[in-house]
Design a protein around this motif. Structure first.
Motif, PDB file in Angstrom:
ATOM      1  N   UNK F  20      45.110  29.055  69.340  1.00 42.98           N
ATOM      2  CA  UNK F  20      46.751  29.973  69.675  1.00 42.98           C
ATOM      3  C   UNK F  20      46.390  31.526  70.107  1.00 42.98           C
ATOM      4  N   UNK F  21      47.104  32.225  70.887  1.00 44.66           N
ATOM      5  CA  UNK F  21      46.919  33.564  71.351  1.00 44.66           C
ATOM      6  C   UNK F  21      47.831  34.293  70.492  1.00 44.66           C
ATOM      7  N   UNK F  22      47.616  35.560  69.955  1.00 47.22           N
ATOM      8  CA  UNK F  22      48.367  35.967  69.106  1.00 47.22           C
ATOM      9  C   UNK F  22      48.122  37.659  69.570  1.00 47.22           C
ATOM     10  N   UNK F  23      49.380  38.158  70.020  1.00 48.89           N
ATOM     11  CA  UNK F  23      49.519  39.663  70.296  1.00 48.89           C
ATOM     12  C   UNK F  23      50.015  40.488  69.287  1.00 48.89           C
ATOM     13  N   UNK F  24      49.356  41.419  68.844  1.00 45.22           N
ATOM     14  CA  UNK F  24      49.738  42.519  67.747  1.00 45.22           C
ATOM     15  C   UNK F  24      50.453  43.543  68.422  1.00 45.22           C
ATOM     16  N   UNK F  25      51.114  44.230  67.250  1.00 46.48           N
ATOM     17  CA  UNK F  25      51.928  45.609  67.519  1.00 46.48           C
ATOM     18  C   UNK F  25      51.011  46.697  67.978  1.00 46.48           C
ATOM     19  N   UNK F  26      49.809  46.770  67.439  1.00 43.57           N
ATOM     20  CA  UNK F  26      48.511  47.677  67.557  1.00 43.57           C
ATOM     21  C   UNK F  26      48.111  47.652  69.133  1.00 43.57           C
ATOM     22  N   UNK F  27      48.288  46.564  70.075  1.00 43.22           N
ATOM     23  CA  UNK F  27      47.773  46.218  70.875  1.00 43.22           C
ATOM     24  C   UNK F  27      46.745  45.585  70.961  1.00 43.22           C
ATOM     25  N   UNK F  28      46.189  44.743  70.010  1.00 42.64           N
ATOM     26  CA  UNK F  28      44.956  43.914  69.704  1.00 42.64           C
ATOM     27  C   UNK F  28      45.529  42.627  70.225  1.00 42.64           C
ATOM     28  N   UNK F  29      44.755  41.726  70.721  1.00 46.70           N
ATOM     29  CA  UNK F  29      44.803  40.374  71.083  1.00 46.70           C
ATOM     30  C   UNK F  29      43.917  39.492  70.467  1.00 46.70           C
ATOM     31  N   UNK F  30      44.240  38.431  69.790  1.00 48.13           N
ATOM     32  CA  UNK F  30      43.356  37.520  69.156  1.00 48.13           C
ATOM     33  C   UNK F  30      43.571  36.109  69.675  1.00 48.13           C
ATOM     34  N   UNK F  31      42.339  35.461  69.786  1.00 45.89           N
ATOM     35  CA  UNK F  31      42.475  34.074  70.082  1.00 45.89           C
ATOM     36  C   UNK F  31      41.703  33.276  68.952  1.00 45.89           C
ATOM     37  N   UNK F  32      42.345  31.928  68.400  1.00 49.24           N
ATOM     38  CA  UNK F  32      41.490  31.502  67.219  1.00 49.24           C
ATOM     39  C   UNK F  32      42.463  30.133  67.031  1.00 49.24           C
ATOM     40  N   UNK F  50      38.430  38.531  69.063  1.00 48.16           N
ATOM     41  CA  UNK F  50      39.393  39.487  69.334  1.00 48.16           C
ATOM     42  C   UNK F  50      39.148  39.992  70.968  1.00 48.16           C
ATOM     43  N   UNK F  51      40.073  39.766  71.632  1.00 48.77           N
ATOM     44  CA  UNK F  51      40.216  39.952  73.223  1.00 48.77           C
ATOM     45  C   UNK F  51      40.297  41.441  73.650  1.00 48.77           C
ATOM     46  N   UNK F  52      39.582  41.382  74.972  1.00 49.96           N
ATOM     47  CA  UNK F  52      40.016  42.795  75.614  1.00 49.96           C
ATOM     48  C   UNK F  52      40.471  42.023  77.085  1.00 49.96           C
ATOM     49  N   UNK F  53      41.647  41.751  77.351  1.00 53.88           N
ATOM     50  CA  UNK F  53      42.058  41.136  78.565  1.00 53.88           C
ATOM     51  C   UNK F  53      41.550  39.792  78.428  1.00 53.88           C
TER      52      UNK F  53
END
Lengths: 81, 81, 81, 81, 81, 81, 81
Positions: F20-32, F50-53
């Protein structure tokens, strides 16, 4: 004194089917006809217009507005008098 | 000592039908007659005026103010003395 | 050790009728006599003064302060010693 | 391993009458003797000092700190070792 | 697949007595041994180090971290593999 | 129409053991890989990146993500189609 | 007047299987088919598109959106009329 307002939600109940102005914490301002509300102050507006000052910015039609985004709600008829 | 204020909401109850000044977290300041409040500190004000310092910025008439946007509420009669 | 403070609200109870300093999340600072509080840390202060450092910025008289805007409350007598 | 800490509040209980360092979300830092706490992590500190790095910025004496403003609490004895 | 993690708190339970990395909403990053947690995700860490990237910024010893300040918690052993 | 999704949590249940891809309020994006979730939308991800784009910024391994930091969660298989 | 909307959630119920526009507090805007919602206003959208004004920025497929990130939800059919 306005009769019949003993609790804050009484004003929302009295404003059903009437045009209200809603100011949000985000700075957005909406005008629309109040169709429904609940204890969380979630609203449904009809013919919703997002305003930019006194200009219409966007027509949104039916809109569900989350209560926790709202600063204040004012019946348009009273804010114009 | 002011008599009859044992709990914070007692001040709001004593201020019904009187003019109050309401300072919001957003920086907005409102003055109006307190008609109703609830335990969430949601308020209904009548003859609500949005203030810019001591100038009237906008007349809002009847207004429902969400309690979670409020910093403080002060009866106008006591804030002027 | 200060006697008689077993729970945090005991300090507020001990401070009734005394001057307290209240620091808010918004940066505002108030000094006034504590008349009442509740479990939400909503306060009523009398002779409330909004402070700018050690200068009085505004006299607010009786004031209802929402608890969720508060960082800390300190009895003036102890903060000066 | 530190004995006797099964739940987070156990650390606060063990730290009563001891000096703790408290870091707030607002950036403020306080040092004082922990007198009391509750499940909301509201604290009462005695001999509270507001710190600017390792310098004392203000003496606040007895202080009620709202729990929802706190990032972390650390017993001074352990943070110095 | 990692066995034995049916609910999110199972990961915290499995990580007791192990080093975890904790990222806060404020931007602070902590590394320490997880001693205790509760359903609010309040944590107690031992040998807590506040990190600046991969450098140690501050030694905090025992630390109570409020759950509502946390973005994520990751066992150090898995974040290094 | 996607069958079997009557309540929002059904999508999370259907996405277990999937990326899944998870977008956080802080701007961080995670895939796991989603291992577990609860009604607060707290998540445990495995092989978290943790993704950067579209670039990998950090490998975090097993990660407990607090639900109140999340904006949206999207199964990677559907966000790529 | 729109029939059948007595409570705010009725609008969401009427909008199932229809395209809705969702505006978030973060500034993000999504368009997708509403599959499910709950009392927290958590949503599942299908064929979710993240919008940049009227351009598609990203295709997200199935998406779980946390309710507390939402400002408003508007059925696309009514916002275009």
């Amino acid at each position: 004194m306005v009769n019949g307002i003993e609790r804050p939600l009484d004003l929302l109940n009295n404003s059903k089917s009437q045009e209200v102005m809603v100011q949000l914490k985000s700075g957005n301002k909406f005008v629309g006809t109040l169709l429904a509300f609940d204890i969380h102050i979630n609203l449904v507006l009809e013919n919703t217009k997002e305003m930019d000052g006194s200009d219409i910015k966007r027509n949104l039609g039916l809109t569900f507005l989350r209560g926790d985004t709202i600063i204040f709600i004012s019946p348009a008829s009273t804010s114009l008098k």
